[in-house]
Design an enzyme around this catalytic site. Structure first.
Site, PDB file in Angstrom:
ATOM      1  N   CYS A  83     -49.825  10.429 -10.588  1.00  0.00           N
ATOM      2  CA  CYS A  83     -48.723  11.014  -9.821  1.00  0.00           C
ATOM      3  C   CYS A  83     -48.279  12.368 -10.363  1.00  0.00           C
ATOM      4  O   CYS A  83     -48.117  13.322  -9.597  1.00  0.00           O
ATOM      5  CB  CYS A  83     -47.543  10.046  -9.723  1.00  0.00           C
ATOM      6  SG  CYS A  83     -46.706   9.662 -11.283  1.00  0.00           S
ATOM      7  N   HIS A  88     -42.393   7.445 -11.850  1.00  0.00           N
ATOM      8  CA  HIS A  88     -43.279   7.786 -10.732  1.00  0.00           C
ATOM      9  C   HIS A  88     -42.669   8.946  -9.948  1.00  0.00           C
ATOM     10  O   HIS A  88     -41.447   9.018  -9.797  1.00  0.00           O
ATOM     11  CB  HIS A  88     -43.479   6.574  -9.826  1.00  0.00           C
ATOM     12  CG  HIS A  88     -44.540   6.757  -8.791  1.00  0.00           C
ATOM     13  ND1 HIS A  88     -45.875   6.963  -9.109  1.00  0.00           N
ATOM     14  CD2 HIS A  88     -44.470   6.777  -7.442  1.00  0.00           C
ATOM     15  CE1 HIS A  88     -46.574   7.083  -7.987  1.00  0.00           C
ATOM     16  NE2 HIS A  88     -45.746   6.977  -6.961  1.00  0.00           N
ATOM     17  N   HIS A  90     -47.954  10.459  -2.605  1.00  0.00           N
ATOM     18  CA  HIS A  90     -47.983  10.133  -4.029  1.00  0.00           C
ATOM     19  C   HIS A  90     -49.329   9.531  -4.397  1.00  0.00           C
ATOM     20  O   HIS A  90     -50.144   9.219  -3.522  1.00  0.00           O
ATOM     21  CB  HIS A  90     -46.825   9.200  -4.399  1.00  0.00           C
ATOM     22  CG  HIS A  90     -46.846   7.878  -3.697  1.00  0.00           C
ATOM     23  ND1 HIS A  90     -46.744   6.693  -4.363  1.00  0.00           N
ATOM     24  CD2 HIS A  90     -46.941   7.546  -2.386  1.00  0.00           C
ATOM     25  CE1 HIS A  90     -46.772   5.685  -3.498  1.00  0.00           C
ATOM     26  NE2 HIS A  90     -46.892   6.185  -2.292  1.00  0.00           N
TER      27      HIS A  90
END
Length: 177
Positions: A83, A135, A147
């Site tokens: 990510c 994240h 993502h």
């Protein structure tokens, strides 16, 4: 009873339905959609800003990486992306903006914004590993973000109101004016 040609169109059953449909379509086109509010986000009376050119470039570039493979620590599409590597790569390529580090490192930079003010190219942060800002994704608009999750194994689009992510949303940051 007068001939059908003497009865106004709006008075005829089919004409009334058609007139109603046209009126509804025109009414829908003339309204401004409400500002999207994420679950748990505070209400804001500030109208959303239009997306910046750089933010749009970032969002468009992010779309070009859909289905790129996931790799922990990955920083380029040919080797795979995680990510934070995805965010760093896209910001460098699309906006010539150097950003690096983990999702938590990236969360310390930029300008914090209210979730109701998200624009294309802004970053959204989540707590997915029982630790803050574990994240990160790139907001596209319309309640969606791109993502690189480890669980799916590919870069993809997810909705902000997805039950898993909406419960884990932590913060939004902007890097553009």
């Amino acid at each position: 009873m007068p001939p059908a040609s003497a009865v106004p169109v709006a008075m005829r059953p089919a004409g009334a339905i058609a007139a109603l449909c046209v009126a509804l379509v025109l009414a829908a086109c003339s309204t401004v959609p409400p500002v999207e509010r994420l679950p748990g986000a505070p209400e804001s009376n500030t109208p959303a800003l239009p997306a910046s050119d750089a933010g749009n470039e970032v969002a468009i570039y992010a779309l070009s990486l859909i289905d790129t493979g996931y790799r922990f620590g990955g920083k380029n599409p040919s080797a795979g992306l995680d990510c934070s590597g995805m965010v760093s790569y896209i910001f460098g390529q699309a906006a010539n903006y150097r950003i690096s580090g983990s999702a938590a490192d990236i969360a310390r930079k930029g300008r914090q914004i209210d979730a109701s003010q998200l624009r294309a190219g802004d970053l959204v942060f989540f707590n997915t590993m029982n630790k803050p800002f574990s994240h990160v994704g790139i907001y596209l608009g319309d309640g969606r973000f791109v993502h690189a999750p480890s669980t799916n194994g590919r870069v993809h689009i997810t909705r902000m109101d997805n039950p898993y992510f909406s419960k884990r949303f932590e913060m939004a940051r902007s890097y553009f004016n």
